[in-house]
Motif scaffolding. Structure first.
Motif, PDB file in Angstrom:
ATOM      1  N   GLN A 223       4.749 -28.776  19.484  1.00 51.03           N
ATOM      2  CA  GLN A 223       5.050 -27.466  18.896  1.00 51.03           C
ATOM      3  C   GLN A 223       6.328 -27.512  18.054  1.00 51.03           C
ATOM      4  OE1 GLN A 223       2.973 -24.707  19.160  1.00 51.03           O
ATOM      5  NE2 GLN A 223       1.683 -26.347  19.946  1.00 51.03           N
TER       6      GLN A 223
ATOM      7  N   ALA B  93       7.479 -30.083  16.520  1.00 52.77           N
ATOM      8  CA  ALA B  93       7.166 -30.854  15.313  1.00 52.77           C
ATOM      9  C   ALA B  93       6.566 -29.943  14.246  1.00 52.77           C
ATOM     10  CB  ALA B  93       6.215 -31.991  15.646  1.00 52.77           C
ATOM     11  N   ILE B  94       5.739 -28.983  14.656  1.00 49.11           N
ATOM     12  CA  ILE B  94       5.136 -28.055  13.686  1.00 49.11           C
ATOM     13  C   ILE B  94       6.224 -27.210  13.042  1.00 49.11           C
ATOM     14  CG2 ILE B  94       3.639 -26.019  13.477  1.00 49.11           C
ATOM     15  CD1 ILE B  94       1.731 -27.367  15.424  1.00 49.11           C
ATOM     16  N   ASP B  95       7.236 -26.809  13.833  1.00 45.16           N
ATOM     17  CA  ASP B  95       8.334 -26.029  13.258  1.00 45.16           C
ATOM     18  C   ASP B  95       9.117 -26.846  12.228  1.00 45.16           C
ATOM     19  OD1 ASP B  95       7.891 -23.632  14.579  1.00 45.16           O
ATOM     20  OD2 ASP B  95       8.911 -24.321  16.379  1.00 45.16           O
TER      21      ASP B  95
ATOM     22  N   GLY C 104       7.630 -28.884  10.278  1.00 45.72           N
ATOM     23  CA  GLY C 104       6.694 -29.207   9.199  1.00 45.72           C
ATOM     24  C   GLY C 104       6.217 -30.641   9.235  1.00 45.72           C
TER      25      GLY C 104
ATOM     26  N   LEU D 145      -3.702 -32.177  14.879  1.00 49.52           N
ATOM     27  CA  LEU D 145      -2.791 -31.207  14.261  1.00 49.52           C
ATOM     28  C   LEU D 145      -3.560 -29.949  13.847  1.00 49.52           C
ATOM     29  CD1 LEU D 145       0.094 -30.590  13.240  1.00 49.52           C
ATOM     30  CD2 LEU D 145      -0.608 -31.505  11.037  1.00 49.52           C
TER      31      LEU D 145
ATOM     32  N   ASP E 238      -4.075 -27.890  16.856  1.00 52.34           N
ATOM     33  CA  ASP E 238      -2.840 -27.167  17.211  1.00 52.34           C
ATOM     34  C   ASP E 238      -2.653 -25.946  16.313  1.00 52.34           C
ATOM     35  OD1 ASP E 238      -2.419 -29.091  19.055  1.00 52.34           O
ATOM     36  OD2 ASP E 238      -0.771 -30.095  18.004  1.00 52.34           O
ATOM     37  N   LEU E 239      -2.909 -26.134  15.003  1.00 52.66           N
ATOM     38  CA  LEU E 239      -2.709 -25.028  14.068  1.00 52.66           C
ATOM     39  C   LEU E 239      -3.742 -23.922  14.311  1.00 52.66           C
ATOM     40  CD1 LEU E 239      -1.781 -26.873  10.744  1.00 52.66           C
ATOM     41  CD2 LEU E 239      -0.275 -25.804  12.407  1.00 52.66           C
TER      42      LEU E 239
ATOM     43  N   ILE F 259      -2.498 -21.946  17.102  1.00 54.96           N
ATOM     44  CA  ILE F 259      -1.390 -21.067  16.723  1.00 54.96           C
ATOM     45  C   ILE F 259      -1.921 -19.827  15.991  1.00 54.96           C
ATOM     46  CG2 ILE F 259       0.585 -20.894  15.139  1.00 54.96           C
ATOM     47  CD1 ILE F 259       1.279 -23.777  15.988  1.00 54.96           C
TER      48      ILE F 259
ATOM     49  N   TRP G  18       3.890 -17.846   7.798  1.00 52.22           N
ATOM     50  CA  TRP G  18       4.437 -18.726   8.846  1.00 52.22           C
ATOM     51  C   TRP G  18       4.071 -20.179   8.534  1.00 52.22           C
ATOM     52  CZ3 TRP G  18       3.117 -22.215  12.657  1.00 52.22           C
ATOM     53  CH2 TRP G  18       3.950 -22.297  13.774  1.00 52.22           C
TER      54      TRP G  18
ATOM     55  N   GLN H 248       5.839 -21.467   5.287  1.00 57.18           N
ATOM     56  CA  GLN H 248       7.246 -21.752   5.524  1.00 57.18           C
ATOM     57  C   GLN H 248       7.430 -23.181   6.051  1.00 57.18           C
ATOM     58  OE1 GLN H 248       9.023 -19.327   8.532  1.00 57.18           O
ATOM     59  NE2 GLN H 248      11.066 -20.098   8.092  1.00 57.18           N
ATOM     60  N   ARG H 249       6.492 -23.639   6.860  1.00 58.97           N
ATOM     61  CA  ARG H 249       6.610 -24.971   7.460  1.00 58.97           C
ATOM     62  C   ARG H 249       6.016 -26.075   6.594  1.00 58.97           C
ATOM     63  NH1 ARG H 249       7.113 -21.211  10.711  1.00 58.97           N
ATOM     64  NH2 ARG H 249       8.217 -21.375  12.694  1.00 58.97           N
ATOM     65  N   TYR H 250       4.849 -25.784   5.991  1.00 60.66           N
ATOM     66  CA  TYR H 250       4.132 -26.851   5.299  1.00 60.66           C
ATOM     67  C   TYR H 250       4.049 -26.654   3.788  1.00 60.66           C
ATOM     68  CZ  TYR H 250       2.973 -28.656   9.847  1.00 60.66           C
ATOM     69  OH  TYR H 250       3.066 -29.184  11.087  1.00 60.66           O
TER      70      TYR H 250
END
Lengths: 199, 151
Positions: A148, A150-152, A154, B61, B64-65, B68, B85, B88-90
């Protein structure tokens, strides 16, 4: 020969094609030189403050190796190179000799750079064994078993690396982020220049 | 034959629904919310298998997404919030349908621009290709008359 409007119009598609061709050659050249990667993912965190991420616990049986939290970036005295890795990741095995060498060279001349680790989706036991065999280069290590944090950050996979510079207001600013293993060439080209201004 | 075609087209429409999640226990109990989650997920790129959406991909991954997305929907976040959201990360790259802003303006406007250029060129060609012939001069008229008389 007189240049007519007709000639100019006819030249337009030719010029367009030439432009496209030149762009394509440039792209291929970049692919060869390694500074263009069509599969590279853009890194929106570059230039941003360190993101909010859940606090990561340390390895259970490693008292000398603290975990990793957002607060650790608040009071940075030196730049941090943060590695995202896992014991199950083959490119990380290829990368480790360089990181080890980097760690030794940092210890020898009063360290301008700290090496921290984020262990991605790994069992603590396998991670500990891996570090024991490879020789631990990190001074901090957070276990991100759920992936989790790691996702923050990116992160899309392992290995990845971040360079974080001290920033008193925001608590650390990410100046460089790369997916894939770190090599000496990359270090010299992208990380070294950032370190020259720091004490 | 017609029935066969109909069956084929119906089959085409069922495929997107069956692409969704790996295991049923990933799905939300509320079907409306689950459908919403799938709609959001189909617009998000899997960063591992880059031409698939996170709804289609089996990469960890992507799973996981997906999780979320569902978690945030249950917490009452809007699809827009969830996409923000992710971006912002990817980065913008995670959107399979890029948003309209300065960098993507050319991408979105290109079809309209090229259509306009094509129409403009077509109009020019159309106008030029059909100039009406000039009327016959008296001399030409006389020659024509004499030729016609010969027959």
């Amino acid at each position: 020969m007189k240049l007519t409007r007709r000639h100019l119009l006819a030249a337009l598609p030719a010029l367009g094609a030439a432009g496209l061709g030149a762009g394509f050659v440039r792209m291929l050249h970049g692919l060869n030189q390694g500074h263009f990667d069509p599969r590279a993912i853009n890194t929106p965190l570059t230039g941003q403050p360190v993101p909010d991420f859940p606090t990561l616990s340390p390895l259970p049986d490693a008292p000398a190796l603290p975990g990793l939290a957002r607060e650790n970036f608040q009071s940075l005295k030196q730049p941090v190179l943060l590695f995202i890795w896992a014991s199950w990741c083959l490119p990380c095995v290829e990368e480790i000799p360089f990181i080890r060498q980097l760690a030794t060279s940092l210890v020898n001349r009063t360290a301008p750079l700290a090496l921290w680790g984020l262990c991605y989706k790994d069992q603590p036991a396998s991670a500990a064994r891996w570090l024991e065999q490879a020789g631990n280069p990190f001074t901090r290590l957070g276990m991100d078993q759920e992936g989790q944090a790691a996702i923050d950050w990116g992160v899309t996979g392992v290995p990845e690396a971040f360079l974080i510079m001290p920033a008193p207001q925001t608590g650390g600013r990410i100046v460089w982020h790369r997916t894939g293993g770190l090599t000496d060439a990359l270090y010299q080209a992208h990380i070294r220049p950032h370190l020259e201004g720091t004490p | 034959m017609r029935r066969l075609l109909l069956a084929f087209f119906l089959l085409l429409f069922t495929i997107p629904a069956s692409l969704a999640v790996d295991t049923p226990d990933e799905m939300l109990p509320d079907p409306a919310l689950e459908q919403k989650a799938q709609q959001i997920g189909q617009q998000l790129r899997c960063l591992v298998c880059q031409n698939e959406s996170i709804e289609e991909s089996s990469a960890p991954l992507a799973r996981d997404l997906r999780h979320i997305v569902r978690q945030q929907l249950q917490q009452g976040h809007s699809p827009k919030d969830i996409e923000a959201w992710m971006v912002q990360r990817y980065g913008e790259f995670i959107r399979l349908r890029p948003a309209f802003y300065a960098v993507t303006a050319l991408l979105w406007l290109m079809p309209v621009l090229s259509l306009m250029v094509a129409l403009g060129l077509a109009r020019r060609l159309w106008r030029r290709s059909a100039p009406s012939p000039a009327p016959l001069t008296p001399e030409e008229r006389r020659t024509l008359d004499s030729l016609l008389k010969k027959d």
